[in-house]
Design a protein around this motif. Structure first.
Motif, PDB file in Angstrom:
ATOM      1  N   LEU A  83       0.835  -1.198   0.000  1.00  0.00           N
ATOM      2  CA  LEU A  83       0.000   0.000   0.000  1.00  0.00           C
ATOM      3  C   LEU A  83       0.872   1.250   0.000  1.00  0.00           C
ATOM      4  CD1 LEU A  83      -2.747   1.426   0.269  1.00  0.00           C
ATOM      5  CD2 LEU A  83      -2.502   1.200   2.760  1.00  0.00           C
ATOM      6  N   ASP A  84       0.649   2.104  -0.998  1.00  0.00           N
ATOM      7  CA  ASP A  84       1.271   3.419  -1.040  1.00  0.00           C
ATOM      8  C   ASP A  84       0.168   4.430  -0.748  1.00  0.00           C
ATOM      9  OD1 ASP A  84       2.888   5.560  -1.367  1.00  0.00           O
ATOM     10  OD2 ASP A  84       3.079   5.396  -3.544  1.00  0.00           O
ATOM     11  N   PRO A  85       0.095   4.932   0.496  1.00  0.00           N
ATOM     12  CA  PRO A  85      -1.050   5.748   0.900  1.00  0.00           C
ATOM     13  C   PRO A  85      -1.281   6.911  -0.066  1.00  0.00           C
ATOM     14  CG  PRO A  85       0.331   5.232   2.775  1.00  0.00           C
ATOM     15  CD  PRO A  85       1.090   4.798   1.560  1.00  0.00           C
ATOM     16  N   PRO A  86      -2.560   7.266  -0.297  1.00  0.00           N
ATOM     17  CA  PRO A  86      -3.713   6.737   0.440  1.00  0.00           C
ATOM     18  C   PRO A  86      -4.309   5.447  -0.111  1.00  0.00           C
ATOM     19  CG  PRO A  86      -4.377   8.551  -0.966  1.00  0.00           C
ATOM     20  CD  PRO A  86      -2.897   8.451  -1.108  1.00  0.00           C
ATOM     21  N   SER A  87      -4.229   5.204  -1.431  1.00  0.00           N
ATOM     22  CA  SER A  87      -4.944   4.040  -1.973  1.00  0.00           C
ATOM     23  C   SER A  87      -4.206   3.342  -3.100  1.00  0.00           C
ATOM     24  CB  SER A  87      -6.330   4.467  -2.474  1.00  0.00           C
ATOM     25  OG  SER A  87      -6.214   5.459  -3.481  1.00  0.00           O
ATOM     26  N   THR A  88      -2.989   3.754  -3.412  1.00  0.00           N
ATOM     27  CA  THR A  88      -2.250   3.149  -4.524  1.00  0.00           C
ATOM     28  C   THR A  88      -1.631   1.831  -4.075  1.00  0.00           C
ATOM     29  OG1 THR A  88      -1.741   5.371  -5.315  1.00  0.00           O
ATOM     30  CG2 THR A  88      -0.481   3.554  -6.273  1.00  0.00           C
ATOM     31  N   ARG A  89      -1.712   0.826  -4.960  1.00  0.00           N
ATOM     32  CA  ARG A  89      -1.107  -0.475  -4.685  1.00  0.00           C
ATOM     33  C   ARG A  89       0.096  -0.670  -5.605  1.00  0.00           C
ATOM     34  NH1 ARG A  89      -3.454  -2.113  -0.038  1.00  0.00           N
ATOM     35  NH2 ARG A  89      -2.196  -3.975  -0.382  1.00  0.00           N
ATOM     36  N   VAL A 126      21.055   1.594   9.692  1.00  0.00           N
ATOM     37  CA  VAL A 126      20.154   0.511   9.301  1.00  0.00           C
ATOM     38  C   VAL A 126      18.724   0.929   9.572  1.00  0.00           C
ATOM     39  CG1 VAL A 126      19.483  -1.888   9.697  1.00  0.00           C
ATOM     40  CG2 VAL A 126      21.906  -1.243   9.722  1.00  0.00           C
ATOM     41  N   VAL A 127      17.859   0.694   8.603  1.00  0.00           N
ATOM     42  CA  VAL A 127      16.427   0.965   8.730  1.00  0.00           C
ATOM     43  C   VAL A 127      15.695  -0.370   8.708  1.00  0.00           C
ATOM     44  CG1 VAL A 127      14.436   2.199   7.802  1.00  0.00           C
ATOM     45  CG2 VAL A 127      16.740   3.119   7.469  1.00  0.00           C
ATOM     46  N   GLU A 128      14.785  -0.568   9.642  1.00  0.00           N
ATOM     47  CA  GLU A 128      14.016  -1.814   9.731  1.00  0.00           C
ATOM     48  C   GLU A 128      12.548  -1.523   9.411  1.00  0.00           C
ATOM     49  OE1 GLU A 128      12.862  -5.355  12.916  1.00  0.00           O
ATOM     50  OE2 GLU A 128      14.407  -3.886  13.396  1.00  0.00           O
ATOM     51  N   TYR A 129      12.012  -2.311   8.465  1.00  0.00           N
ATOM     52  CA  TYR A 129      10.616  -2.200   8.062  1.00  0.00           C
ATOM     53  C   TYR A 129       9.861  -3.422   8.577  1.00  0.00           C
ATOM     54  CZ  TYR A 129      12.359   1.301   4.763  1.00  0.00           C
ATOM     55  OH  TYR A 129      12.971   2.390   4.197  1.00  0.00           O
ATOM     56  N   VAL A 130       8.728  -3.191   9.190  1.00  0.00           N
ATOM     57  CA  VAL A 130       7.860  -4.273   9.664  1.00  0.00           C
ATOM     58  C   VAL A 130       6.739  -4.458   8.648  1.00  0.00           C
ATOM     59  CG1 VAL A 130       6.370  -5.090  11.518  1.00  0.00           C
ATOM     60  CG2 VAL A 130       8.402  -3.724  12.051  1.00  0.00           C
ATOM     61  N   GLN A 131       6.605  -5.670   8.142  1.00  0.00           N
ATOM     62  CA  GLN A 131       5.604  -5.967   7.117  1.00  0.00           C
ATOM     63  C   GLN A 131       4.323  -6.439   7.787  1.00  0.00           C
ATOM     64  OE1 GLN A 131       6.951  -8.044   3.522  1.00  0.00           O
ATOM     65  NE2 GLN A 131       5.221  -9.421   3.773  1.00  0.00           N
ATOM     66  N   GLN A 132       3.268  -5.653   7.681  1.00  0.00           N
ATOM     67  CA  GLN A 132       1.976  -5.999   8.250  1.00  0.00           C
ATOM     68  C   GLN A 132       1.066  -6.525   7.148  1.00  0.00           C
ATOM     69  OE1 GLN A 132       0.284  -2.671  10.342  1.00  0.00           O
ATOM     70  NE2 GLN A 132       1.762  -2.767  12.026  1.00  0.00           N
ATOM     71  N   GLU A 133       0.497  -7.707   7.399  1.00  0.00           N
ATOM     72  CA  GLU A 133      -0.379  -8.330   6.410  1.00  0.00           C
ATOM     73  C   GLU A 133      -1.790  -7.775   6.560  1.00  0.00           C
ATOM     74  OE1 GLU A 133       0.853 -10.084   4.195  1.00  0.00           O
ATOM     75  OE2 GLU A 133       2.811 -10.585   5.014  1.00  0.00           O
ATOM     76  N   HIS A 134      -2.284  -7.189   5.475  1.00  0.00           N
ATOM     77  CA  HIS A 134      -3.643  -6.645   5.477  1.00  0.00           C
ATOM     78  C   HIS A 134      -4.163  -6.700   4.051  1.00  0.00           C
ATOM     79  CE1 HIS A 134      -6.927  -3.709   5.652  1.00  0.00           C
ATOM     80  NE2 HIS A 134      -6.991  -4.014   6.935  1.00  0.00           N
ATOM     81  N   MET A 135      -5.246  -7.425   3.830  1.00  0.00           N
ATOM     82  CA  MET A 135      -5.776  -7.590   2.478  1.00  0.00           C
ATOM     83  C   MET A 135      -6.348  -6.269   1.951  1.00  0.00           C
ATOM     84  SD  MET A 135      -7.494 -11.334   2.020  1.00  0.00           S
ATOM     85  CE  MET A 135      -8.701 -11.129   3.308  1.00  0.00           C
ATOM     86  N   CYS A 136      -6.150  -6.039   0.661  1.00  0.00           N
ATOM     87  CA  CYS A 136      -6.702  -4.851   0.024  1.00  0.00           C
ATOM     88  C   CYS A 136      -8.214  -5.001  -0.147  1.00  0.00           C
ATOM     89  CB  CYS A 136      -6.024  -4.607  -1.325  1.00  0.00           C
ATOM     90  SG  CYS A 136      -6.202  -5.969  -2.486  1.00  0.00           S
ATOM     91  N   ASP A 137      -8.870  -3.928  -0.551  1.00  0.00           N
ATOM     92  CA  ASP A 137     -10.328  -3.939  -0.649  1.00  0.00           C
ATOM     93  C   ASP A 137     -10.832  -4.962  -1.658  1.00  0.00           C
ATOM     94  OD1 ASP A 137     -10.375  -1.960   1.220  1.00  0.00           O
ATOM     95  OD2 ASP A 137     -10.529  -0.309  -0.229  1.00  0.00           O
ATOM     96  N   SER A 138     -10.172  -5.032  -2.807  1.00  0.00           N
ATOM     97  CA  SER A 138     -10.632  -5.969  -3.839  1.00  0.00           C
ATOM     98  C   SER A 138     -10.468  -7.414  -3.395  1.00  0.00           C
ATOM     99  CB  SER A 138      -9.869  -5.726  -5.144  1.00  0.00           C
ATOM    100  OG  SER A 138      -8.477  -5.888  -4.947  1.00  0.00           O
ATOM    101  N   CYS A 139      -9.334  -7.735  -2.747  1.00  0.00           N
ATOM    102  CA  CYS A 139      -9.126  -9.106  -2.269  1.00  0.00           C
ATOM    103  C   CYS A 139     -10.074  -9.432  -1.125  1.00  0.00           C
ATOM    104  CB  CYS A 139      -7.678  -9.295  -1.828  1.00  0.00           C
ATOM    105  SG  CYS A 139      -6.475  -9.222  -3.169  1.00  0.00           S
ATOM    106  N   THR A 140     -10.369  -8.465  -0.280  1.00  0.00           N
ATOM    107  CA  THR A 140     -11.334  -8.689   0.799  1.00  0.00           C
ATOM    108  C   THR A 140     -12.711  -8.984   0.240  1.00  0.00           C
ATOM    109  OG1 THR A 140     -10.088  -7.149   2.191  1.00  0.00           O
ATOM    110  CG2 THR A 140     -12.326  -7.673   2.878  1.00  0.00           C
ATOM    111  N   ARG A 141     -13.068  -8.269  -0.820  1.00  0.00           N
ATOM    112  CA  ARG A 141     -14.367  -8.492  -1.443  1.00  0.00           C
ATOM    113  C   ARG A 141     -14.437  -9.880  -2.067  1.00  0.00           C
ATOM    114  NH1 ARG A 141     -14.037  -4.786  -4.922  1.00  0.00           N
ATOM    115  NH2 ARG A 141     -14.672  -3.091  -3.553  1.00  0.00           N
ATOM    116  N   VAL A 142     -13.335 -10.297  -2.679  1.00  0.00           N
ATOM    117  CA  VAL A 142     -13.309 -11.616  -3.308  1.00  0.00           C
ATOM    118  C   VAL A 142     -13.367 -12.718  -2.261  1.00  0.00           C
ATOM    119  CG1 VAL A 142     -11.904 -13.180  -4.695  1.00  0.00           C
ATOM    120  CG2 VAL A 142     -12.091 -10.786  -5.333  1.00  0.00           C
TER     121      VAL A 142
END
Length: 512
Positions: free
Chosen positions: A64-70, A133-149
């Motif tokens: 997700l690239d806020p606000p809504s770009t994937r 060093v920069v640490e990124y935490v990957q949070q799993e969250h389905m997008c709107d289209s995948c949630t709908r499916v």
């Protein structure tokens, strides 16, 4: 040059000064401090982000690239690196990026680490370079289209209804391979095979529009769209629609015999009027088999004055060639070779019944020789009720028009044997409500004919991906009994079918 001339040169030396903090000798700089003391006094990474969160959809593998770009990016790819650096916002902090690289982390740890090296001007113009060093935490969250499916797989937003009103499905077999090669339907939620076509369902309207544009580039189509209101929020003034795109493919197919309407024939320079369709892409290639004149008819020209085929490939009759006499030398037209010739042919089905022989003119003189078999249209016995043909009063209709060379006799020897190649297919659901008892046999027969066309026509399989068949085992006896003139696909055109199973993936992780 001064040294070569023997002149005396004073060697320049760089003086050293003592660090104002620790007193060690060093080269002078604007801060008069060594690098260690300068780093102890100033930290250019202060205030920069050292932790960030990446929202990742596990279904479609996008970030997700806020606000809504994937954004779709693989691990340790250039796209993911650029996306991670964008989140750090280094430019507003007044530092310059020098280098950035990934640090290896466990794939299942949901952590992505970057080693970033930056520069900044400090203390009277001195430039300091530092890595952190920069640490990124990957949070799993389905997008709107995948949630709908996931909630309801049948809840689609855009549907593309692809139709062609002909008696066979060879066009859809060809389109299926083009869609697979270009991943045109990778965003489709569901694909359903219908009576005269295929339905594609998408979770987003833009995906449906993109698919319609792709079909328009590979086939002569016309389309129309419609929308239906699903829900309406009166407070926020939001509307939810379902979009439907109806796409109709031209009924003209390769190897069809066509009688051009007088208006179309005049616009094409008095071509024909009896012509053969030699190729169908986003335009229709037409060839006059008696003069070797050819032209291309694009989708706009065709749908402005649409017409149908006089005879289709399902009405081809097999002939045997007795004699061939060349009229003109071989020519290259649109990437294909032709040669006009006079030929004597007879229907194979007439053997033992009559001695009817036809003297015809054909454009296949470069392929045919006495004793060969050919497929053509029997206009001598055909009962055609075509309105366009009746408009030509003084037209002399030939008795036979040959279309292609036949290899049916040689194919009898290889019947039941597997091919050295195979094709992939789309994961389609079949509409059982419109499926008859003999439809499966008819579909298998049409698919076999499509595979034969691929073997005979290299130009047809140019835009397809063919894969090696692991079950194929060549034998010496088969190679001796098969005809030398039998068309086949060389191994150089075949791709290795890569299949990765869960067990192989686990073994790869263990070895890593």
């Amino acid at each position: 040059m001064a040294e070569e001339a023997g002149m005396f040169m004073v060697h320049q030396t760089i003086g050293s000064v003592l660090c104002c903090k620790c007193g060690i000798p060093m080269q002078p700089n604007a801060a008069n401090m060594c690098v260690k003391c300068l780093r102890s006094e100033v930290d250019i990474t202060e205030g920069l982000k050292k932790n960030a969160i990446l929202v990742h959809c596990p279904e479609c593998d996008t970030y997700l690239d806020p606000p809504s770009t994937r954004i779709r990016a693989q691990l340790e790819s250039r796209e993911l690196l650029a996306f991670c650096l964008k989140k750090l916002k280094l430019k507003p902090a007044g530092v310059n990026l020098v280098n950035a690289e990934f640090i290896w982390t466990e794939p299942h740890s949901k952590r992505i680490k970057l080693r970033v090296r930056v520069q900044k001007e400090v203390l009277n113009g001195a430039i300091l370079e530092q890595a952190y060093v920069v640490e990124y935490v990957q949070q799993e969250h389905m997008c709107d289209s995948c949630t709908r499916v996931q909630a309801n797989p049948d809840q689609w937003v855009a549907a593309v209804q692809l139709r062609q009103h002909v008696a066979h499905r060879r066009t859809f077999f060809y389109l299926e391979q083009l869609i697979l090669k270009h991943d045109a339907a990778v965003r489709a939620i569901k694909i359903k095979q219908m009576d005269h076509g295929i339905d594609f369902f998408f979770g987003n309207r833009s995906h449906g529009v993109k698919f319609v544009e792709f079909v328009g580039k590979v086939a002569p189509v016309r389309s129309r769209s419609d929308k239906q209101l699903v829900s309406h929020d009166t407070k926020s003034n939001n509307y939810n629609y379902k979009y439907t795109f109806s796409v109709e493919i031209s009924p003209i197919c390769r190897e069809d015999l066509i009688c051009l309407p007088p208006r179309v024939a005049v616009s094409l320079g008095n071509l024909g009027p009896l012509v053969i369709c030699t190729k169908v892409t986003n335009s229709i290639a037409l060839l006059d088999p008696f003069t070797l004149r050819h032209c291309f008819l694009d989708a706009d020209q065709y749908w402005r004055t649409p017409f149908k085929s006089l005879l289709t490939s399902r009405q081809l009759v097999e002939y045997i060639v007795f004699d061939v006499d060349f009229i003109s030398p071989e020519v290259n037209i649109g990437g294909s070779r032709y040669a006009l010739a006079d030929a004597q042919v007879a229907r194979v089905s007439d053997f033992g019944k009559n001695d009817t022989i036809f003297n015809i003119k054909t454009h296949l003189g470069h392929l045919l020789k006495p004793g060969d078999y050919a497929l053509g249209y029997d206009l001598h016995a055909a009962n055609s009720n075509d309105m366009e043909l009746d408009k030509y009063k003084n037209l002399v209709i030939p008795e036979v028009i040959l279309v292609k060379k036949s290899y049916e006799e040689k194919r009898q020897r290889k019947r039941g044997k597997p091919r050295s190649w195979k094709l992939k297919s789309l994961n389609m659901e079949v509409d059982e409500t419109t499926r008859g008892r003999g439809d499966q046999e008819k579909s298998n027969s049409e698919y076999e004919q499509f595979l034969r066309d691929l073997e005979e026509n290299p130009e047809l399989r140019f835009n397809m991906s063919l894969y090696r068949n692991k079950e194929y085992q060549p034998s010496e006896m088969a190679s001796m009994t098969d005809g030398e003139d039998m068309p086949s696909i060389p191994l150089e055109e075949l791709l290795a079918d890569l299949e990765i199973t869960d067990a192989e993936d686990e073994d790869g992780d263990m070895r890593a």
